[in-house]
Design a protein around this motif. Structure first.
Motif, PDB file in Angstrom:
ATOM      1  N   PHE A  23      -0.246 -27.358  32.635  1.00 46.06           N
ATOM      2  CA  PHE A  23      -1.475 -27.535  31.842  1.00 46.06           C
ATOM      3  C   PHE A  23      -1.891 -26.219  31.193  1.00 46.06           C
ATOM      4  N   THR A  24      -2.868 -26.344  30.329  1.00 42.98           N
ATOM      5  CA  THR A  24      -3.269 -25.215  29.507  1.00 42.98           C
ATOM      6  C   THR A  24      -4.769 -24.963  29.677  1.00 42.98           C
ATOM      7  N   GLY A  25      -5.181 -23.712  29.513  1.00 42.14           N
ATOM      8  CA  GLY A  25      -6.599 -23.381  29.720  1.00 42.14           C
ATOM      9  C   GLY A  25      -7.449 -23.572  28.490  1.00 42.14           C
TER      10      GLY A  25
ATOM     11  N   GLY B 133       6.556 -29.541  20.342  1.00 45.52           N
ATOM     12  CA  GLY B 133       6.988 -28.286  20.967  1.00 45.52           C
ATOM     13  C   GLY B 133       7.806 -28.552  22.225  1.00 45.52           C
ATOM     14  N   VAL B 134       7.387 -29.539  22.979  1.00 47.14           N
ATOM     15  CA  VAL B 134       8.102 -29.901  24.213  1.00 47.14           C
ATOM     16  C   VAL B 134       9.423 -30.576  23.853  1.00 47.14           C
ATOM     17  N   VAL B 135       9.415 -31.393  22.813  1.00 50.67           N
ATOM     18  CA  VAL B 135      10.659 -32.047  22.371  1.00 50.67           C
ATOM     19  C   VAL B 135      11.682 -30.983  21.974  1.00 50.67           C
TER      20      VAL B 135
ATOM     21  N   ALA C 175       5.098 -33.491  34.659  1.00 53.46           N
ATOM     22  CA  ALA C 175       4.032 -34.033  33.814  1.00 53.46           C
ATOM     23  C   ALA C 175       3.454 -32.928  32.939  1.00 53.46           C
ATOM     24  N   ASP C 176       3.331 -33.231  31.643  1.00 55.34           N
ATOM     25  CA  ASP C 176       2.649 -32.346  30.697  1.00 55.34           C
ATOM     26  C   ASP C 176       1.179 -32.769  30.717  1.00 55.34           C
ATOM     27  N   GLY C 177       0.344 -31.894  31.279  1.00 61.63           N
ATOM     28  CA  GLY C 177      -1.080 -32.224  31.437  1.00 61.63           C
ATOM     29  C   GLY C 177      -1.967 -31.631  30.360  1.00 61.63           C
TER      30      GLY C 177
HETATM   31  C1  LIG Z   1       0.840 -32.965  25.009  1.00 60.03           C
HETATM   32  C2  LIG Z   1       0.901 -31.531  24.540  1.00 60.03           C
HETATM   33  N1  LIG Z   1       1.850 -30.727  25.057  1.00 60.03           N
HETATM   34  C3  LIG Z   1       1.959 -29.445  24.671  1.00 60.03           C
HETATM   35  C4  LIG Z   1       1.082 -28.891  23.772  1.00 60.03           C
HETATM   36  C5  LIG Z   1       1.218 -27.435  23.428  1.00 60.03           C
HETATM   37  O1  LIG Z   1       0.185 -26.705  24.060  1.00 60.03           O
HETATM   38  P1  LIG Z   1       0.297 -25.125  24.337  1.00 60.03           P
HETATM   39  O2  LIG Z   1       0.077 -24.445  23.038  1.00 60.03           O
HETATM   40  O3  LIG Z   1      -0.785 -24.825  25.358  1.00 60.03           O
HETATM   41  O4  LIG Z   1       1.635 -24.868  24.882  1.00 60.03           O
HETATM   42  C6  LIG Z   1       0.070 -29.669  23.230  1.00 60.03           C
HETATM   43  C7  LIG Z   1      -0.872 -29.073  22.266  1.00 60.03           C
HETATM   44  O5  LIG Z   1      -1.369 -29.610  21.372  1.00 60.03           O
HETATM   45  C8  LIG Z   1      -0.021 -31.028  23.622  1.00 60.03           C
HETATM   46  O6  LIG Z   1      -0.961 -31.837  23.137  1.00 60.03           O
END
Ligand SMILES: Cc1ncc(COP(=O)(O)O)c(C=O)c1O
Length: 379
Positions: free
Chosen positions: A216-218, A116-118, A193-195
């Motif tokens: 980061f995510t909850g 998703g980040v890519v 940083a992706d936490g």
């Molecule tokens: C390293 C990383 N980044 C991003 C995500 C996407 O998370 P979110 O749905 O909270 O955006 C994940 C989820 O698996 C992940 O492991």
């Protein structure tokens, strides 16, 4: 709570754990009954006192502030450096689109970022005509890893941002956050940083690590509800990072100096009560270091036991909550379904082709034994 060994709430406080050996915290954590109750009570309160009323309006402000205060207490930094988001990807996008890019600038990522980040980075690169630099991190360690990052950062002199995971989602490898932040500063590059796989696992002090941006995510390791997350922005960068989307939350607070300017409009505010309750449950279970020690004990137990069974673990694991492993001769997607029929929950990873187990401080050695037995049965 200092120096107390981590104690999980009894499993009955986590309905999602009942009868299962759950190893998918890196996908989504389980919510405690107190968190579920807090959300239900907050929704009831909203209906009773509003849902749209002046009382509700100040309640929403209080929810936002209390949550940011708690994030600041847990992760370091000041409350006004946290913007609340719906997930980690939204937080990453706020940074990607908020910088003043010029065509021809470079952005750097690792070869192990979440898909998703890519996609988000590729979209930015395509639309703003940037150069994408990729650095390999999975196969390198220690100084070699830092040197390789430095070599790439200094390559074209136009790198503006380095996007990297604190913990790699596929292997569980921990990247050296402080060293990377230092390196980026040295070259005038911002560090995001992706936490997603680190917040709630690694003891963290964003201010001490001198992070520029930390997303980061909850809903994963923090065991909060889906639809919660945050972006930490270093104080000195609040003036540099522009908001991209705007709405009434920006309208009300945009002129203030904090990260609230990146928040947009209506979201599920009662969920924040559930997230805060989750964070408090963790604090009551023990300090972040003792929770981490428990994670490491069970992770190492699982790792050595799998290796004794002849199951190959993916290199890099051992310092985060993730352990990836390959079961010889098996289709890992099928194995996920098969293990679920034994009440054991793991996930498969496409690259490298493997299974991934997430070890939380809520994980007990009995859960690990159940996973080991389920794998052994299928060897
Ligand atoms: C390293 C990383 N980044 C991003 C995500 C996407 O998370 P979110 O749905 O909270 O955006 C994940 C989820 O698996 C992940 O492991």
């Amino acid at each position: 709570m200092k120096n107390k060994a981590a104690q999980s709430l009894p499993a009955k406080h986590y309905p999602g754990l009942a009868g299962k050996a759950y190893f998918n915290f890196g996908g989504q954590g389980v919510m405690s009954q107190p968190s579920l109750d807090a959300i239900f009570e907050a929704y009831q309160y909203v209906q009773r006192e509003g849902p749209f009323s002046s009382k509700m309006f100040s309640w929403i402000g209080q929810q936002l502030n209390d949550t940011k205060e708690l994030f600041a207490a847990v992760f370091g930094g000041s409350a006004h450096c946290f913007a609340l988001t719906q997930n980690v990807t939204e937080a990453v996008n706020i940074v990607l689109w908020g910088l003043n890019w010029q065509a021809g600038d470079s952005i750097m990522i690792t070869d192990c970022e979440h898909p998703g980040v890519v996609d988000a980075v590729n979209n930015l690169v395509r639309r703003l005509k940037l150069n994408l630099i990729e650095v390999a991190v999975q196969s390198l360690d220690g100084q070699e890893l830092v040197d390789s990052i430095e070599k790439q950062i200094s390559k074209d002199g136009r790198t503006r941002l380095f996007v990297f995971s604190h913990v790699l989602w596929n292997s569980g490898k921990v990247l050296p956050l402080k060293e990377i932040n230092n390196l980026c500063r040295q070259y005038g590059v911002l560090a995001l940083a992706d936490g997603a796989q680190s917040a709630g696992v690694l003891p963290l002090s964003l201010r001490d690590y001198d992070s520029d941006f930390y997303a980061f995510t909850g809903q994963k390791w923090l065991c909060g509800p889906e639809g919660t997350g945050a972006l930490y922005v270093k104080e000195s960068l609040l003036g540099k990072l522009e908001p991209t989307y705007m709405g009434w939350r920006h309208h009300l607070h945009g002129s203030e100096r904090g990260a609230e300017k990146y928040e947009i409009a209506t979201s599920s505010f009662p969920l924040l009560a559930g997230l805060r309750t989750a964070l408090k449950c963790h604090q009551e279970a023990g300090d972040d270091r003792s929770r981490y020690v428990k994670i490491m004990a069970n992770l190492n137990y699982l790792k050595s036991s799998l290796e004794e069974l002849g199951v190959q673990t993916v290199a890099g694991a051992g310092a985060s909550g993730l352990l990836s492993f390959k079961v010889p001769g098996k289709n890992h997607n099928q194995l996920v379904t098969d293990l679920e029929s034994d009440g054991v929950y793991v996930r498969s990873i496409p690259e490298p082709d493997c299974l991934r187990a997430s070890i939380h401080y809520l994980t007990e050695s009995d859960d690990v034994d159940r996973l080991l037995a389920a794998v052994k049965k299928r060897l």
